[in-house]
Design an enzyme around this catalytic site. Sequence first.
Site, PDB file in Angstrom:
ATOM      1  N   ARG A 118     -14.462  34.221   2.704  1.00 33.65           N
ATOM      2  CA  ARG A 118     -13.506  35.288   2.607  1.00 33.65           C
ATOM      3  C   ARG A 118     -12.894  33.894   3.946  1.00 33.65           C
ATOM      4  O   ARG A 118     -11.481  34.365   3.880  1.00 33.65           O
ATOM      5  CB  ARG A 118     -13.409  36.295   3.819  1.00 33.65           C
ATOM      6  CG  ARG A 118     -14.437  37.811   2.822  1.00 33.65           C
ATOM      7  CD  ARG A 118     -14.089  38.592   3.914  1.00 33.65           C
ATOM      8  NE  ARG A 118     -14.501  39.751   3.150  1.00 33.65           N
ATOM      9  CZ  ARG A 118     -16.048  40.276   3.165  1.00 33.65           C
ATOM     10  NH1 ARG A 118     -17.032  39.399   3.008  1.00 33.65           N
ATOM     11  NH2 ARG A 118     -15.914  41.571   2.262  1.00 33.65           N
ATOM     12  N   HIS A 138     -26.396  24.331  -5.165  1.00 34.49           N
ATOM     13  CA  HIS A 138     -24.655  23.213  -5.328  1.00 34.49           C
ATOM     14  C   HIS A 138     -25.134  22.258  -6.344  1.00 34.49           C
ATOM     15  O   HIS A 138     -23.969  22.532  -7.099  1.00 34.49           O
ATOM     16  CB  HIS A 138     -24.230  22.560  -3.970  1.00 34.49           C
ATOM     17  CG  HIS A 138     -23.946  23.197  -2.518  1.00 34.49           C
ATOM     18  ND1 HIS A 138     -23.349  21.956  -1.526  1.00 34.49           N
ATOM     19  CD2 HIS A 138     -23.448  24.120  -2.363  1.00 34.49           C
ATOM     20  CE1 HIS A 138     -23.133  23.238  -0.731  1.00 34.49           C
ATOM     21  NE2 HIS A 138     -23.498  24.432  -1.200  1.00 34.49           N
ATOM     22  N   LYS A 181     -19.538  22.114   1.790  1.00 27.62           N
ATOM     23  CA  LYS A 181     -20.374  20.823   2.169  1.00 27.62           C
ATOM     24  C   LYS A 181     -22.076  21.302   2.064  1.00 27.62           C
ATOM     25  O   LYS A 181     -22.869  22.546   2.145  1.00 27.62           O
ATOM     26  CB  LYS A 181     -19.564  20.532   3.498  1.00 27.62           C
ATOM     27  CG  LYS A 181     -19.193  21.221   4.295  1.00 27.62           C
ATOM     28  CD  LYS A 181     -20.901  22.049   5.783  1.00 27.62           C
ATOM     29  CE  LYS A 181     -20.935  23.038   5.999  1.00 27.62           C
ATOM     30  NZ  LYS A 181     -21.369  23.595   6.498  1.00 27.62           N
ATOM     31  N   ASP A 194     -26.157  20.550   7.779  1.00 31.47           N
ATOM     32  CA  ASP A 194     -24.810  21.525   8.088  1.00 31.47           C
ATOM     33  C   ASP A 194     -24.197  21.547   8.726  1.00 31.47           C
ATOM     34  O   ASP A 194     -22.587  21.518   8.076  1.00 31.47           O
ATOM     35  CB  ASP A 194     -24.905  23.085   8.680  1.00 31.47           C
ATOM     36  CG  ASP A 194     -24.864  24.241   9.366  1.00 31.47           C
ATOM     37  OD1 ASP A 194     -24.408  24.463   7.813  1.00 31.47           O
ATOM     38  OD2 ASP A 194     -24.406  24.824   9.837  1.00 31.47           O
TER      39      ASP A 194
END
Length: 380
Positions: free
Chosen positions: A33, A94, A112, A194
């Site tokens: 979002r 990913h 990422k 992260d």
Amino acid sequence: MSEGTAAAPVPWTTASLASPLRVGIVGAGAIHRAYTQTMARMPDVAIVAVADLDPARAAASAAEHPGVRASGVDELLAADDVDLVLNLTIPAAHAEVALRALAAGKHVYGEKPLAASVASAHAMVDAAAGAGRVLTCAPDTVLGTGTQTARHAIAAGTIGRPTSATAFFTAPGHELWHPDPDFYYAPGGGPLLDMGPYYVTALVHLLGPVTSVVGAANRARAERTIGSGARAGVTVPVDVDTHVTGVLEHASGALSTLVMSFDTWRADLPNLLVHGTSGSLSVPDPNGHGGDVRVAGPATDREWVEVPPAAGYVGAGRGIGVLDAARALAAGTTPRASDAVALHVLDVMATLLQAAQGGGRADVSTTCEVPPLVPLTPVG
């Protein structure tokens, strides 16, 4: 250091590109979002489809955006009206999703880190080059006015020659707020992979590529307890280090001290400071696009003084990297959130973890060009 070299030409043509660039989103989780809200303000970009392993989530996302259809992943990757796949899956997926999208002839912008491993990231970069497609990657926060204005100030000599930096992210853990935090504690997660991409990418933009690292790491607990949502009270195993500290040696000679932690209840540390021979620069949190840049030195009686915005996308949010990629594709230049930068940042972090396990110093095997400075540019 300089403001960066000009982007090298890339082997694609712009004749077949649609305007606006048509985007299909794979992954309708919590972060998507933030992307759709920003991209709704971009005349150069149009979302056409969204897919998720949970069809209900894809349908809910499509219902919020008129003209966007819910889709299966295979259908989206094969669609003729998708030019670029926005890959918002978990880190472990990913590489798989990006490789499939590239094989289908799509450009890719991914969340990422670029991949869960350096080997997978190299495979993605090679696949993009072989397909003549663009592979780009978050974080795009460094393209906002915060990091870009700080970079402009450094290039202007505001703090003299940069000599060092400190970058801190400290928190008690994402399980306190995230209803499904499992992937944060699985391979490809942890505070370094992260949150580290925001800070390491900012350091590369500000001080240049990294040549070697020294590291140490540990983990405080073997499991974490989910604190919110339908799974509150469920425990998840911790398979990664949750407190990582290191020193990065940049090719410029500057040294950066980095601390990334999911084991810290309160630290009150600055997010990012850059120090030079004639001053210090306070850089806003690179997890955001804006914020106040401040400078202190002899000219300010060592007090912090705000630096007016001088570069970057104004009013940016997550997804601004997709806009930058769309404009680069149209111009035949390299997007600033390039795969080369993302690969180098991942390599720096992986090498830091390697150094931490070995208890010493390790050389980084990749490098990258610092992308061109973003002129002060309104979004939309």
